[in-house]
Each structure stands twice: as structure tokens, then as C-alpha cells.
Design an enzyme around this catalytic site. Sequence first.
Site: not given
Length: 488
Positions: A180, A255, A289, A390
Amino acid sequence: MVETDGGVEHYRMYINGEWKDAISGEKENVESPTNEEVIYTVPKGGVDDAKLALETAEAAQPAWAAMPAVERGNILIKFADLILKNKERLARILAREMGKTYELALGEATVSADFINFPAQAARRLEGDIMPSDLPNEHIMIHKVPYGVTVGIAAWNFPLALACRKIGPSLTAGNTMVVKPPSVTPVAVLALGELAKEAGIPDGVLNLVTGGGSTMGEELVTNPITKLVTMTGSTKTGQHIHRAASDNLTEVRLELGGKAPFILLEDGNVDKAVEAATVSRHLNNGQVCTCPERFYIHEDVYDEFLEKYVAEVKKLKLGDPLDADTDVGPKVNAFETEQMAKTVENAVAQGAKIACGGKRPEGAEFEKGHWYEPTVLTECTNDMDVMREEVFGVVSPITKISSYEEALKLANDCKYGLAAFVFTNDMRRIQRAVLELEFGEVYINRPMGEQRQGFHNGHKLSGTGGEDGKYGMENYLEKKTFYVNFND
């Protein structure tokens, strides 16, 4: 397959070797982050579509697992070759739907093929173990077998590469998979269906579906058919998936987010550090990331680094991602742009100073789309939100440090543990960093960029499991132990 309706291309889901619209008939728009126009439509799949894909994958898995591994590998190698042959088309889709530069999109398509190729070429090297028993005339054998049906959920920043990073090892190991892609950037992944068909991947072995996380995504994760979920995305989403999969004790590989420290010590090469910081922070508009998210610069080289880094950041050209001169494209959507703007505003309110950027760019070409200037912030402290949460965008908060020990303490004072950067020529400090930095991936004297034979994994809230290389392949195999007694 693809059809055009009113000039807008419509891509269907790929289930059991067929192209399908959602059972409900609903569609979703995919907008260009450059000008906010609708450029594609895709099916808005739901629970029933997810069940169909999982049931299809379950039916196809035994025969795929029974096929000799080298034959599976050969089919996947052909699949990778077709991705390379179609990389220009895939790159154009990626640039249009995600906003990354065309050059980077070409690189993503190439890496995607490599993510398939590396495990496929290692199909003959799937190994178990034989060990001595405590009993006479007996062997103990550890046999590694596929889980069965796996689900891959990819993030929007590198949708094609992240999907292929999961498809390659999962299918090589003998699993089947339902993938997906994210709703905001689904099209390049759906385009893989045609290539999978041409490569000869048996129907049902690879299924590509689109739909919402709370409907289709939830069903994929919680359905008992699913034996393993591998997901790349935000920590918040990963935590939800981990909880949702727990009722069935489904294996989960995550992850997740990062907050990579970039440490430049007094003996580090400033020019190399500036070059690495410029590339690593602004690649894919900072939507990576493993990007450096906070900078710890030694006071002895702070002024030199800041002057040179700001100069390089100011040179970066914002613009159409399909323009060869563009260095930084648009953010993926309005929400991400607003979040970055709020982060900068909040940092300034907490005492940071803007050295460059800090606003939406001016000009007619930026009136539509999701744009924000590359921004450098100084006088930052580790208690500021910009140094702890982040950002996922082209914002560089910088802190002055006076020693390696201080940099180490500040770097580790973080809930994330994905990647880190260190610039020093002192081998003692490098070896200490190996032991003392609490991050799964550390770049010493170089920009970011992991390799296929390595292992990409996060510590702390940056994930579980890891990907790539021989250790990544292990994540798609479970073990059976046989006690084989051959007494009369």
C-alpha cells in the site's frame, strides 16, 4: 493499466494480476505539489479491497514458496531490469506527484531496481544451520522459511524505492506481498504492476492497492491472513501499527522518524562538512528520515562553517522539479509546508535567529504550490522544539559546542536514534562514536546515503527490525527447528 479521463490519467490497483478499481467505485485525486492541479486519480480502496488482495496473496503463496529460490530470483532480476528500462517514465511520475527533482527521481528509480536486484541475486545464499545434538545419532537443523503473506506500507517521500526495498527481500524469501503506497504519492508504485506482469511474477504474488490508512490500511494490518507487516513512515503511525498488529501477534518491522545530529569537531574538514551538510539537508527538499536535522558545530570552526554553509544554502535554486536547474522543489503538500513554517516561527519565539530563509519565496511562479525557502537558524539550544522534534524539511538549526563530550551528550539527548553524522580526523573519537552514539546508522566524514549491502535500522523511537543486506533479508524469514534422530 492506465486510462485518461479529461486529460487526467487514472491508475488502477493491481490485484491477482488484474487491474481493478475500488469495489465502491470511489476515486481519489493526486495533486501536483508544484501548482496544486489534479494530475492523477487512483482508486479509493477500502476494507473489501484489502481482503481481496490478502486472500489473493494467500492463495498464491504456497506455489511461490515451493518454487526454487533461484527461479524466484531470476524472475525478480527481470523485474528489476524492466524498472531500469522504464526509469524515465517512473522518474517523471515521481517528480510530478511528489515534487522531487527529476534528477533525484531518476536516482530513485535506479535505486528501486537495485533494491530488487540485490536480494534476488542472493537467492542461492539463503542459509540455515546444522548443529550437533546432545543425543547420539541425531542432528539439529534450523530451517528458514517464509512467513507467508506480508504487507508493505511505504512512506510518501520515496514511495517507489521504499516499496521495492520491501518487495525485493520479501518475494525472494518466498513470501507474497500486498503493498500500500501513501495516498499522497501512490502512482509510481501502481505503475509497477504492469512491469511485474511483464516480468512473469505469478498472479497474486505481488498486489498493489490504494486507500486510506483508517480503512484499507487498518484491515491490512489487523487481518489474520497477514503474517508480517513492514512499514516506513512516521513514529506515530508506526506505534499505531504496532498496537493494531498485536492482537494477532503479527510480526512488525518499522523504519520510522529521525532527528539526525550533525557533529563537526575542531579537527574536521570544514569544506567537506559544508558540502555534505548542503547535500544531505536539502536532498528531496529535506524530506528524508536520515537528513541532518540539528547541527552541533565546534566553537573553533563555527564562524567558518556558518559563513560557508549559509552562502551555499543561499545558492540553492527553488523551482519546477522537472527543470534541470532546480535544486529544491516544492514540499509534498500544504500540511507539510505549514508545519515547517510553524516550526520556524516557534523557534524564533524561543530565541533562535534566522540567518537565511524563513519564509515562502516571492515571485509569480510560487503563487501556487507548496514552497518554503531553505532556512538556517542560529543560537539554538537543545531544549528548543526545533532541536527535538522531526522537521522533515529544509530547516537547519545550529548550536555551538565546545567539546566532543558536549556534542555526544546533546546528540544522544533525543528520543530518536536513526542516523548521525560526525566530522573528525581523530580516530580515537571515531572509535568512541561507534560505541557511544545511540544511532543505528552513522556517517563519518561523508554525506548520507546507505548502501544495499549495509543494514538500515533505527534505535529508540526510530524503529524496529531494519532493512537491506543479509540482516534485512533475515527479517522476511522465520525459523523451524528439526531434531532428526536416525537411531534404528
